[in-house]
Design a protein around this motif. Structure first.
Motif, PDB file in Angstrom:
ATOM      1  N   LEU A 139       0.834  -1.202   0.000  1.00  0.00           N
ATOM      2  CA  LEU A 139       0.000   0.000   0.000  1.00  0.00           C
ATOM      3  C   LEU A 139       0.872   1.256   0.000  1.00  0.00           C
ATOM      4  O   LEU A 139       0.602   2.209  -0.743  1.00  0.00           O
ATOM      5  N   LEU A 140       1.918   1.247   0.829  1.00  0.00           N
ATOM      6  CA  LEU A 140       2.824   2.402   0.859  1.00  0.00           C
ATOM      7  C   LEU A 140       3.434   2.654  -0.517  1.00  0.00           C
ATOM      8  O   LEU A 140       3.497   3.780  -0.989  1.00  0.00           O
ATOM      9  N   GLN A 141       3.869   1.550  -1.138  1.00  0.00           N
ATOM     10  CA  GLN A 141       4.535   1.688  -2.437  1.00  0.00           C
ATOM     11  C   GLN A 141       3.552   2.183  -3.496  1.00  0.00           C
ATOM     12  O   GLN A 141       3.896   3.036  -4.316  1.00  0.00           O
ATOM     13  N   ALA A 142       2.315   1.666  -3.466  1.00  0.00           N
ATOM     14  CA  ALA A 142       1.305   2.110  -4.429  1.00  0.00           C
ATOM     15  C   ALA A 142       1.011   3.597  -4.223  1.00  0.00           C
ATOM     16  O   ALA A 142       0.885   4.365  -5.180  1.00  0.00           O
ATOM     17  N   ARG A 143       0.931   3.995  -2.971  1.00  0.00           N
ATOM     18  CA  ARG A 143       0.684   5.404  -2.650  1.00  0.00           C
ATOM     19  C   ARG A 143       1.833   6.256  -3.183  1.00  0.00           C
ATOM     20  O   ARG A 143       1.634   7.295  -3.803  1.00  0.00           O
ATOM     21  N   LEU A 144       3.056   5.758  -2.977  1.00  0.00           N
ATOM     22  CA  LEU A 144       4.251   6.470  -3.442  1.00  0.00           C
ATOM     23  C   LEU A 144       4.223   6.652  -4.955  1.00  0.00           C
ATOM     24  O   LEU A 144       4.508   7.726  -5.485  1.00  0.00           O
ATOM     25  N   ARG A 162       1.639   6.709  -6.975  1.00  0.00           N
ATOM     26  CA  ARG A 162       0.590   7.602  -7.466  1.00  0.00           C
ATOM     27  C   ARG A 162       0.922   9.060  -7.210  1.00  0.00           C
ATOM     28  O   ARG A 162       0.351   9.943  -7.822  1.00  0.00           O
ATOM     29  N   SER A 163       1.856   9.310  -6.275  1.00  0.00           N
ATOM     30  CA  SER A 163       2.110  10.690  -5.855  1.00  0.00           C
ATOM     31  C   SER A 163       2.970  11.416  -6.889  1.00  0.00           C
ATOM     32  O   SER A 163       3.448  10.820  -7.862  1.00  0.00           O
TER      33      SER A 163
END
Lengths: 386, 610
Positions: B478-483, B485-486
């Motif tokens: 989840l952290l990586q996916a969030r990263l 998309r940013s």
């Protein structure tokens, strides 16, 4: 040779009549008693897994034939390939622990792999019999981790007896595998050699995939040793003695027993002549269990056995004996290991564990010299000049 | 005076002999790289193949040496043609990283076939030459085989040079290497040139294997791995694609190793090779002996095949999540353990897919991060008695910090150079672990590493371990996916797609690469730390180059940069070999074939690059 006559030959070798076998052989229809094996069948160490398999198969012929199985039930083994990879070994460990039919596990090959799986065997209360694991911490994981492997603490003083006391090395240089095994062996040899009045002038480590020893040898010779001592396996040991002789190094060479293999002589060629070693396993040893093993191995595989096949053979014979005497549950097997004694063994003569260390002590070695391309009994001469 | 020099004469002779073999391998690699822009990882397997064909001729059929050499040349050339036609040609113009992976798969298959046919036992390969030694200085001698190797090495170098510079076909090959489009326009059949080059390169490799087998009187199927490694290092040191460079690179490597052993001992052999390689890559990436100027590789684009990522429909996602959640409840510890392995590989693969896919630093040294994390956590827990729940994240932090510092010199590189530099760094880490006995236990390893636990609660059983790993994978994913998309994620992709353009927009490639490596290093460090506590024993072999290759394979198979792909790839590559257990010694063979087919039909990865 047909299957039947091979079995007959084996029994003759064991000094037993064929009729006795036919009467006692395990019934094929009875539910088998199963042991698990975790070891390398593919990957870079596959050669050792192949030797194991030969040793196991020979042991099975004896166990299920002459010895009548485990009270009439045939013994069988389930060999799972770990590729000597600790990740696969832990999965195999879970598989064996979860399978109630598996009563004991044998292996894995290296300590990297075996010791990664040990916590699972210990928790699952399934005995892990690491029969090639000489790492000094191997059995420390718990009371279900046992090792009938050769203890370097037994073997190295006997190598020192040969090299220092009998051959007369006063300033040996040691060339050793830089693995847990080679490091332990070298430390123990160094102690034993010092106690016998010798000085180790140089100690050279090398990695298991090394093939080129010329620079290492040149380095060792700079220390002006009066003999070389090898803590090696047969393949690298053969490379070292061959390259030493090609390089014109005429120093006497003594090596640990794990170079003992017909392959050593094949790979080293003429350079093998005059190499001294000691071995727990020596095919010319007149003891009946050794002769039976050697003969059945030669009949089945048309080649001479090496120590790894002997280790595997011994481990399965021991397993069968404990299952037979103390019962066919995991707990009974574990309890039986500390009590068992007098099981015939190619390596040890007879096996008895020390329940405190869960290891076998007291392996006796035979001194050997290679003469005209064959391993022969050492005649007791000194080798150093002056 | 002379006697003090004698060992150095020995070291030199020995270094040159080994260097000749490295040069044969490196020339083959350079030839193939020249025309196909591909590092051929099957080179070592062709080397073993040559040795075994040589064994059949010399030891089994007892043919004379010249005939043996001829047969080895022809058979190896034929193998090269097969590799080109069925392995790399179908992937032409796709991604070079996929082709590279195919050569790894082919190597696996060749090694495995040799092992099945000839058994894994080492065999003797006698040369049949008279064993004469010539004294070249007091105490230093040179033998007939040394001379044969030197002779074959220089003769094939000379023949190749004449062929390439004087013959029409040689010209055509060089034209293809310079610009294959243009070569095709002037009527050169570039496919045929490729095939010819593979044949040439393979025959050199095969002869190298034969010679080295005779030199040591010892061949076994596992000799491929080291040959590949040393050939690549030699080719890189000389400058990829340069033939004179490859020869000199081979000799330099052989001499460095030999002198290195002379000074420090054999346990450090590979350290010198990799330090030299790293120095060359950092300071003269065009190779020791090539002039700078031409960019060593196209900067962007073709190294990785781009495609649209495949999105799984929501019901499928939900179903997968459900299966993953209830898997350990099935009461099958073996399956749970496979799940744990897949999750640990998944964690490592996610971190690599960020570094390799999103930032374009295709690392072949990822195992070093796991090793650092594993050793750090194990040492904190075992020596300082810190709780495992604390030491595992600490292991991640140490891996992130140390890993980023170590890889920093490679930030300026791209394409193959990053892969090889990271491989060198990882090998150096492994050798430091082996030789730094005071801290790491050296070859004795670290034993008695405490099991997974939070405070007094023991979590070492398979089910708890599974859920811990699953939790970590979900959080990191989840952290990586969030990263991604940013704004940061867009910048990372910009750096990957065109470093120069990104720079001109004011983005600092190094800084973004560092961010990616810090994040990726943390994830990989966690994976290593958990492995260490799971195994309770680790040594310098636990996290080796085979692990790096496997993790990269997972990432490429799943689709570079694709998080879900990394996880899917991990499940497949962990589960497949387990499924193939039934076929016992054919397991690796089936695995290699499956790998090649997957890449053949999905070079962009199963779920596509993201």
């Amino acid at each position: 040779m047909t299957h039947l006559s091979r079995r007959a030959a084996l029994c003759a070798g064991l000094g037993l009549g064929f009729n006795a076998v036919a009467g006692r052989a395990a019934r094929a229809d009875a539910a088998p008693v199963k042991v698990g094996v975790s070891g390398p069948l593919t990957g870079p160490l596959a050669q050792y897994g192949a030797q194991w398999k030969r040793g196991f198969d020979l042991a099975l012929i004896q166990i299920n034939g002459a010895e009548g199985g485990i009270h009439g039930r045939p013994l069988s083994y389930d060999f799972e390939d770990s590729q000597n990879d600790p990740r696969q070994a832990v999965a195999i460990a879970q598989k064996f622990v979860a399978d109630p039919a598996i009563l004991v596990e044998l292996g894995d090959f290296s300590s990297t792999t075996s010791m990664a799986a040990s916590p699972i065997y210990q928790r699952g209360k399934l005995v892990q019999l690491g029969f090639t694991n000489s790492h000094p911490r191997f059995t420390a994981t718990g009371d279900y981790i046992w090792s009938p492997s050769l203890s370097q603490a037994d073997e190295q003083p006997q190598l020192a007896d040969l090299a220092i006391t009998k051959l007369g090395f006063k300033r040996p240089a040691v060339i050793h595998l830089n693995t847990d095994w080679g490091k332990t062996a070298t430390d123990l040899f160094t102690q034993a050699a010092k106690a016998r009045g010798a000085t180790i002038v140089d100690s050279e480590g090398y990695l298991p995939d090394e093939r080129d020893f010329r620079s290492t040898l040149t380095r060792a010779v700079q220390a002006k040793p009066d003999g070389l001592v090898l803590e090696s396996y047969y393949s690298d040991g053969a490379l070292i003695v061959r390259q030493a002789r090609e390089q014109g190094i005429t120093l006497p060479i003594a090596a640990v027993g794990s170079i003992y293999s017909p392959k050593f002589i094949e790979l080293a060629g003429n350079a093998a002549n005059g190499i001294y070693t000691e071995s727990e396993f020596f095919p010319a040893d007149p003891r009946p269990e050794v002769q039976a093993f050697v003969k059945s191995y030669q009949d089945k595989y048309q080649s001479a056995p090496d120590a790894f096949a002997a280790f595997a053979y011994d481990a399965l014979i021991l397993t069968a004996a404990v299952l037979r005497q103390y019962g066919t549950t995991r707990q009974e097997f574990q309890a039986g290991l500390s009590k068992v004694s007098g099981v015939p063994s190619v390596i040890f003569g007879t096996i008895k564990f020390d329940p405190a260390t869960r290891r076998v002590a007291g392996a006796k070695t035979t001194d050997i010299e290679v003469v005209n391309g064959t391993f022969s009994l050492f005649k007791g001469q000194t080798a150093t000049k002056g | 005076m002379l006697s003090a020099l004698t060992p150095w004469i020995d070291y030199t002779v020995n270094g040159l002999v080994i260097g000749n073999i490295y040069a044969l391998l490196a020339v083959g690699l350079a030839l193939i790289f020249g025309v196909a822009d591909l590092i051929n990882f099957a080179v070592g397997s062709v080397f073993s193949f040559g040795a075994y064909i040589g064994w059949v001729c010399a030891a089994y059929l007892k043919l004379p040496l010249p005939v043996t050499i001829l047969v080895v040349i022809l058979a190896s050339a034929l193998l090269g043609i097969v590799i080109e036609r069925f392995g790399t040609r179908p992937l032409q113009g796709r991604s070079r990283i996929a082709a590279l992976l195919v050569t790894i798969g082919i190597g696996l298959i060749i090694d495995q076939l040799l092992q099945i046919i000839f058994s894994p036992d080492p065999r003797a390969l006698p040369s049949g030459l008279p064993d004469r030694r010539f004294t070249i200085a007091p105490g230093a001698t040179i033998g007939t085989l040394d001379l044969l190797i030197a002779g074959v090495g220089s003769a094939s170098g000379l023949a190749l040079w004449l062929f390439l510079s004087r013959s029409r076909i040689g010209w055509a090959i060089r034209a293809t290497a310079q610009d294959s489009e243009a070569a095709r326009q002037v009527g050169i059949f570039t496919d045929r040139m490729n095939m010819l080059v593979f044949a040439l390169a393979s025959s050199l490799g095969g002869v190298g294997g034969l010679l080295i087998g005779m030199y040591y009187n010892n061949i076994d199927p596992s000799m491929s791995f080291n040959a590949t490694l040393k050939g690549i290092v030699a080719a890189m040191v000389g400058g990829l694609g340069s033939l004179p460079g490859a020869i000199i690179g081979g000799l330099v490597l052989g001499l460095t190793e030999s002198y290195g052993i002379g000074i420090f001992g054999a346990s450090y052999r590979d350290l010198f090779a990799f330090v030299i390689l790293l120095l060359v890559l950092v300071f003269r990436p065009q190779g020791m002996f090539q002039r700078a100027g031409r960019a060593p590789e196209p900067l962007t684009g073709t190294f990785i095949a781009w495609s649209r990522p495949l999105r799984l429909p929501r019901p499928v996602q939900a179903a997968i999540l459900l299966v993953v959640l209830v898997l350990p409840l099935a009461g099958q510890p073996y399956v749970t353990q496979i799940g744990i392995n897949a999750l640990i590989y998944g964690l490592a693969a996610m971190s690599l897919t960020l570094v390799a896919g999103t930032v374009g630093q295709v690392s072949l040294g990822h195992a070093a991060l796991l090793a650092i994390g594993g050793y750090a956590s194990a040492l904190f827990a075992a020596n300082l008695g810190w709780p495992v729940a604390l030491t595992i994240p600490l292991g991640g932090v140490v891996a992130a910090a140390l890993g980023t510092v170590l890889i920093y010199p490679a930030f300026r590189m791209s394409g193959h150079y990053v892969s090889i530099a990271s491989m060198a760094i990882a090998e150096i880490v492994a050798l430091v672990i082996l030789n730094w006995t005071g801290l790491t236990g050296g070859s004795m390893g670290l034993s008695g590493i405490p099991p997974l636990a939070i405070g007094p609660i023991d979590l070492s059983d398979a089910r708890s371990t599974y859920y811990i790993c699953l939790g970590l994978v979900i959080v990191m994913a989840l952290l990586q996916a969030r990263l991604l998309r940013s704004h940061l994620g867009r910048s990372l992709r910009a750096v990957r797609d065109d470093a120069i353009a990104a720079k001109s927009f004011g983005l600092s490639p190094s800084r973004y690469k560092m961010i990616a490596f810090l994040f990726g290093g943390f994830g990989a460090g966690l994976a290593g730390a958990i492995s260490a506590h799971l195994f309770s024993y680790i040594d310098s072999n636990t996290f080796g180059l085979d692990l790096s290759i496997l993790v990269l394979t997972i990432v490429i198979l799943g689709g570079l940069g694709n998080i879900a792909g990394a996880l899917l790839g991990a499940v497949l590559l962990v589960a497949l070999p387990e499924l193939f257990r039934e076929v016992a010694q054919y397991r690796e063979l089936v695995y290699g074939l499956a790998l090649i087919l997957l890449i053949r039909f999905r070079p962009q990865g199963l779920l596509g690059t993201a």
